[in-house]
Design an enzyme around this catalytic site. Structure first.
Site, PDB file in Angstrom:
ATOM      1  N   HIS A  49       0.894  -1.232  -0.073  1.00 36.58           N
ATOM      2  CA  HIS A  49      -0.062   0.066  -0.016  1.00 36.58           C
ATOM      3  C   HIS A  49       0.893   1.366  -0.052  1.00 36.58           C
ATOM      4  O   HIS A  49       0.354   2.585  -0.082  1.00 36.58           O
ATOM      5  CB  HIS A  49      -0.952   0.046   1.271  1.00 36.58           C
ATOM      6  N   ARG A  75       7.228  -5.538   3.203  1.00 40.47           N
ATOM      7  CA  ARG A  75       5.923  -6.479   2.940  1.00 40.47           C
ATOM      8  C   ARG A  75       5.598  -6.214   1.616  1.00 40.47           C
ATOM      9  O   ARG A  75       5.253  -5.344   0.725  1.00 40.47           O
ATOM     10  CB  ARG A  75       4.564  -5.629   3.682  1.00 40.47           C
ATOM     11  N   ASP A  89      16.296 -10.304  -3.392  1.00 41.51           N
ATOM     12  CA  ASP A  89      17.301  -9.812  -4.080  1.00 41.51           C
ATOM     13  C   ASP A  89      17.893  -8.235  -3.830  1.00 41.51           C
ATOM     14  O   ASP A  89      19.007  -8.109  -3.862  1.00 41.51           O
ATOM     15  CB  ASP A  89      17.166  -9.969  -5.585  1.00 41.51           C
ATOM     16  N   GLU A 150      -5.661 -11.699   7.928  1.00 42.10           N
ATOM     17  CA  GLU A 150      -6.372 -10.470   7.623  1.00 42.10           C
ATOM     18  C   GLU A 150      -7.604 -10.665   7.176  1.00 42.10           C
ATOM     19  O   GLU A 150      -8.419  -9.704   6.993  1.00 42.10           O
ATOM     20  CB  GLU A 150      -5.523  -9.471   7.020  1.00 42.10           C
ATOM     21  N   ASP A 176      -7.610  -4.540   7.811  1.00 43.89           N
ATOM     22  CA  ASP A 176      -8.748  -5.514   6.943  1.00 43.89           C
ATOM     23  C   ASP A 176      -9.256  -6.481   7.694  1.00 43.89           C
ATOM     24  O   ASP A 176     -10.308  -7.024   7.396  1.00 43.89           O
ATOM     25  CB  ASP A 176      -7.650  -6.224   6.049  1.00 43.89           C
TER      26      ASP A 176
END
Length: 256
Positions: A49, A75, A89, A150, A176
């Site tokens: 987000h 995240r 990576d 969530e 959520d």
């Protein structure tokens, strides 16, 4: 925090020692570096987000390392082999994977974090190889894999999810989950008791399997309460929220 101390922070999360982190939602490397100097155990980059593209993930991870006192987590946008591989990576010490509803989905997240034969991560640690590994077995042993609880489906399956082999932790997404529990908004106080109940179930499921239990919190006081509830790591708010809150507070003081 030296590189070895960043490894220690990940190990402490994995060992269920209490840890406190912070959340980055803006593409602001200089600000992220300042946050990473404060002493948070980890700093999480919100690629789901948050307002960062892949280059933003990379520069944020560089800033966290330059700050010198926190381990960098990402995240990722989704439970996807490519997104997870890109974050690792770039040098993330671990990933938080959103919207995981079943043990099968949790197992897929674990596989995406591990090189063969344990998993399916493609080998190309362009930056990570300077710090983590680069031997596949070493990277597999270090990288943290945490999945988010969530939704109502995830809550119903949380005991099975927590028992997923190789999973290091679960993480409650309260916004959520509040909506899933019937909240009219992501912070609806009308379902606060139901959220506390659900959060307690997640913490207990993690404890039963000996894995970490994390949760996002709007402030430090809530983080303290969640840690007392049985969570082992808690993230405090975000840079974007605190920027607005600080600016509003100073404006109100100036005009009072």
């Amino acid at each position: 925090m030296t590189t070895s101390a960043a490894f220690d922070a990940i190990d402490r999360i994995r060992r269920r020692e209490r840890c406190v982190g912070y959340w980055i939602a803006t593409d602001n490397p200089a600000g992220t570096e300042r946050i990473a100097r404060l002493g948070y155990d980890y700093v999480g980059i919100d690629a789901q987000h948050g307002l960062l593209d892949y280059k933003g993930w990379l520069t944020a991870l560089l800033a966290i390392e330059a700050g010198g006192r926190s381990a960098g987590l990402v995240r990722v946008p989704a439970n996807d082999l490519t997104f997870i591989g890109q974050a690792l990576d770039a040098g993330a010490h671990g990933v938080i994977v959103p919207l995981v509803d079943t043990a099968e989905q949790a197992a897929a997240a674990v596989r995406a974090c591990r090189y063969p034969p344990e998993g399916g991560r493609s080998y190309g640690p362009m930056r990570a190889g300077l710090r983590i590994g680069p031997a596949p077995a070493e990277a597999n042993a270090h990288v943290l894999c945490v999945v988010m609880i969530e939704t109502l489906i995830a809550l119903e399956n949380v005991e099975a999810i927590a028992a997923t082999p190789g999973l290091d932790g679960v993480y409650v997404g309260p916004s959520d989950l509040t909506l899933a529990l019937g909240g009219a908004s992501s912070t609806d106080p009308a379902v606060a008791d139901r959220l506390d109940e659900a959060a307690g179930r997640v913490a207990r499921a993690a404890s039963a399997q000996g894995i970490a239990a994390g949760i996002h919190c709007p402030d430090g006081a809530t983080a303290q309460r969640r840690l007392a509830q049985g969570f082992t790591f808690a993230t405090v708010s975000s840079d974007l929220v605190h920027l607005e809150q600080a600016a509003a507070a100073h404006l109100a003081a100036a005009r009072s």
